[in-house]
Design an enzyme around this catalytic site. Structure first.
Site, PDB file in Angstrom:
ATOM      1  N   SER A  67       0.854  -1.189   0.000  1.00  0.00           N
ATOM      2  CA  SER A  67       0.000   0.000   0.000  1.00  0.00           C
ATOM      3  C   SER A  67       0.885   1.233   0.000  1.00  0.00           C
ATOM      4  O   SER A  67       1.935   1.246   0.642  1.00  0.00           O
ATOM      5  CB  SER A  67      -0.865  -0.011   1.261  1.00  0.00           C
ATOM      6  OG  SER A  67      -1.314   1.294   1.536  1.00  0.00           O
ATOM      7  N   LEU A 123     -15.501   6.817   6.940  1.00  0.00           N
ATOM      8  CA  LEU A 123     -15.967   6.965   5.548  1.00  0.00           C
ATOM      9  C   LEU A 123     -15.741   5.664   4.765  1.00  0.00           C
ATOM     10  O   LEU A 123     -15.666   5.666   3.538  1.00  0.00           O
ATOM     11  CB  LEU A 123     -15.260   8.144   4.864  1.00  0.00           C
ATOM     12  CG  LEU A 123     -15.486   9.516   5.515  1.00  0.00           C
ATOM     13  CD1 LEU A 123     -14.674  10.593   4.813  1.00  0.00           C
ATOM     14  CD2 LEU A 123     -16.963   9.895   5.526  1.00  0.00           C
ATOM     15  N   SER A 125     -13.160   3.366   4.552  1.00  0.00           N
ATOM     16  CA  SER A 125     -11.953   2.972   3.824  1.00  0.00           C
ATOM     17  C   SER A 125     -11.812   1.444   3.844  1.00  0.00           C
ATOM     18  O   SER A 125     -11.329   0.852   2.876  1.00  0.00           O
ATOM     19  CB  SER A 125     -10.710   3.651   4.394  1.00  0.00           C
ATOM     20  OG  SER A 125     -10.623   3.419   5.771  1.00  0.00           O
ATOM     21  N   SER A 126     -12.272   0.797   4.917  1.00  0.00           N
ATOM     22  CA  SER A 126     -12.116  -0.666   4.948  1.00  0.00           C
ATOM     23  C   SER A 126     -13.059  -1.367   3.981  1.00  0.00           C
ATOM     24  O   SER A 126     -12.634  -2.273   3.253  1.00  0.00           O
ATOM     25  CB  SER A 126     -12.255  -1.236   6.351  1.00  0.00           C
ATOM     26  OG  SER A 126     -13.066  -0.446   7.155  1.00  0.00           O
ATOM     27  N   ASP A 170     -22.106  -0.417   4.438  1.00  0.00           N
ATOM     28  CA  ASP A 170     -20.914   0.189   3.840  1.00  0.00           C
ATOM     29  C   ASP A 170     -20.543  -0.510   2.536  1.00  0.00           C
ATOM     30  O   ASP A 170     -20.310   0.134   1.509  1.00  0.00           O
ATOM     31  CB  ASP A 170     -19.730   0.111   4.807  1.00  0.00           C
ATOM     32  CG  ASP A 170     -20.021   0.826   6.111  1.00  0.00           C
ATOM     33  OD1 ASP A 170     -21.033   1.547   6.170  1.00  0.00           O
ATOM     34  OD2 ASP A 170     -19.243   0.648   7.064  1.00  0.00           O
TER      35      ASP A 170
HETATM   36  C1  GLA Z   1     -20.235   1.016  10.473  1.00  0.00           C
HETATM   37  C2  GLA Z   1     -20.682  -0.347   9.975  1.00  0.00           C
HETATM   38  C3  GLA Z   1     -22.016  -0.258   9.223  1.00  0.00           C
HETATM   39  C4  GLA Z   1     -23.056   0.519  10.012  1.00  0.00           C
HETATM   40  C5  GLA Z   1     -22.471   1.822  10.541  1.00  0.00           C
HETATM   41  C6  GLA Z   1     -23.417   2.543  11.475  1.00  0.00           C
HETATM   42  O1  GLA Z   1     -19.903   1.848   9.412  1.00  0.00           O
HETATM   43  O2  GLA Z   1     -19.711  -0.903   9.131  1.00  0.00           O
HETATM   44  O3  GLA Z   1     -22.463  -1.550   8.910  1.00  0.00           O
HETATM   45  O4  GLA Z   1     -23.607  -0.248  11.029  1.00  0.00           O
HETATM   46  O5  GLA Z   1     -21.259   1.631  11.244  1.00  0.00           O
HETATM   47  O6  GLA Z   1     -24.547   2.954  10.794  1.00  0.00           O
END
Ligand code: GLA
Length: 384
Positions: A67, A123, A125-126, A170
């Site tokens: 990376s 935000l 990134s993972s 996400d």
């Molecule tokens: C993290 C988790 C999501 C969600 C948010 C809260 O980003 O990865 O799945 O639960 O927190 O809304």
């Protein structure tokens, strides 16, 4: 960094020309926090910044991971997938393991990642790192998995390998986002709709607290356990499959079931937040941005008081923003305990907003905040 620079770095590290380039965005959630794992409806969108994956084939059965954001490379063969290392490489390794579990051999690549999503800022990134790896391997290995399957696979990688018991939001936003749209996603059924983000005259401004959300994994997993406990209690009286199924009008009555007031507050957050998401989507369709903003503010309050995932940094950023001229709404976004807020700010007020909020935050909290105007982009894709 542009593509040419990235190619040069790839050659410097691996001594060969890259053959492939993929991209997956980060995401910002507009409203609907901590309800994806409670069967609720969420409303995230994909950002224009994200993670690039550059790769070339190699002849042995190893995968090299490097990376440009975090030093250190890893050489990974099948044996290495038996244990996590606690480093960033766990994300791509978790995804590789999911492919192995499905009978594929995701080996024989040199991979270089570079991302412009601020790290540990909530935000995603993972998720971006996972999904870009999954989309790449799906193409390389000709698995033919659908995008939603890859989204789910990436979530499993994070749950099982990394040990963060996250919901689906996400990875879904990162995999399925589309330019200028937010995704209204029903997390119980995975039915979704892309809703045009018509906010002419306003900008979505992300404020990064630069307070890393280090607590997020342990506190997150605790919240999930509390919700599971609370659901069992609710089910003694109501036929609900998840917390968000409870009709908001039953909340007061349901309070009587809970000896532990903390568990009840978790329920109240989930149920009211789901209701706010539905109202917010309606308001957006009607062009009522002022209502949308108020719902964002209420969402923050509920995350602070009932769900307790904010903290002084995030409360200062959100609550002070709500008082500023030209701001319709401000709330924490993502898992909590640090990270970013998302703000709906009138175009001509953005400059003053950034200056004033940055100053207040520095004075009160002693940290520097960064601000980005959110560009809403497409989901993960192959570039070449
Ligand atoms: C993290 C988790 C999501 C969600 C948010 C809260 O980003 O990865 O799945 O639960 O927190 O809304």
């Amino acid at each position: 960094m542009d593509t040419r620079e990235l190619q040069q770095k790839f050659k410097d590290i691996y001594g060969v020309e890259p053959e492939y380039l993929y991209f997956a965005p980060g995401r910002v959630n507009l409203i609907g926090e901590h309800i994806d794992y409670n069967g609720g409806r969420v409303f995230p969108c994909a950002l224009t910044f994200g993670t690039y994956l550059m790769a070339a084939k190699r002849l042995d059965s190893q995968v090299a991971l490097a990376s440009l954001n975090i030093p250190g490379t890893a050489e990974v063969g099948e044996d290495a997938l038996g244990r996590k290392s606690g480093k960033w490489t766990d994300y791509p390794m978790g995804v590789m393991k999911e492919f192995v579990n499905r009978g594929y051999q995701p080996f024989g690549y040199n991979i270089l990642y570079w991302g412009d999503i601020p790290n540990r800022a909530g935000l995603s990134s993972s998720a971006s790192l996972e999904v870009v790896t999954a989309v790449f391997l799906n193409d390389m290995l000709k698995c033919g998995m659908s995008r939603v399957e890859l989204v789910k696979l990436s979530q499993h990688a994070e749950n099982d390998f990394v040990g963060m018991n996250c919901g689906i939001m996400d990875q879904f936003a990162v995999g399925m986002g589309s330019e200028g749209h937010a995704i209204a996603l029903d997390c119980a059924t995975l039915e979704y709709e892309s809703v045009p983000l018509d906010i002419a005259g306003y900008k979505l401004v992300i404020a990064n607290s630069n307070k890393h959300h280090d607590l997020v994994t342990s506190e997150y997993n605790t919240r999930r356990m509390q919700c599971e406990k609370a659901l069992k209690i609710l089910q003694e009286r109501y036929p609900v499959a998840n917390l968000c199924e409870l009709d908001p009008v039953l909340l007061d009555e349901a309070a009587g079931l809970f000896e532990d007031e903390v568990l009840y507050r978790r329920v109240r957050h989930a149920v009211t937040e789901n209701d706010r998401v539905n109202q917010a989507i309606r308001a957006l369709r009607l062009g009522d941005l002022s209502r949308f903003g108020k719902l964002m503010n209420e969402s923050h309050r509920s995350l602070k008081e009932d769900y307790e995932v904010t903290g002084v940094e995030m409360d200062t950023l959100a609550e002070e923003a709500q008082r500023l001229e030209g701001v319709l709404g401000a709330r924490i976004t993502g898992g909590g305990f640090g990270g970013c807020t998302v703000n709906l700010v009138r175009d001509d007020a953005v400059e003053g907003f950034v200056r004033q909020l940055g100053e207040i935050y520095r004075q009160r909290v002693g940290l520097h905040a960064d601000f980005y105007i959110a560009g809403i982009g497409d989901g993960a894709r192959r570039i070449y």
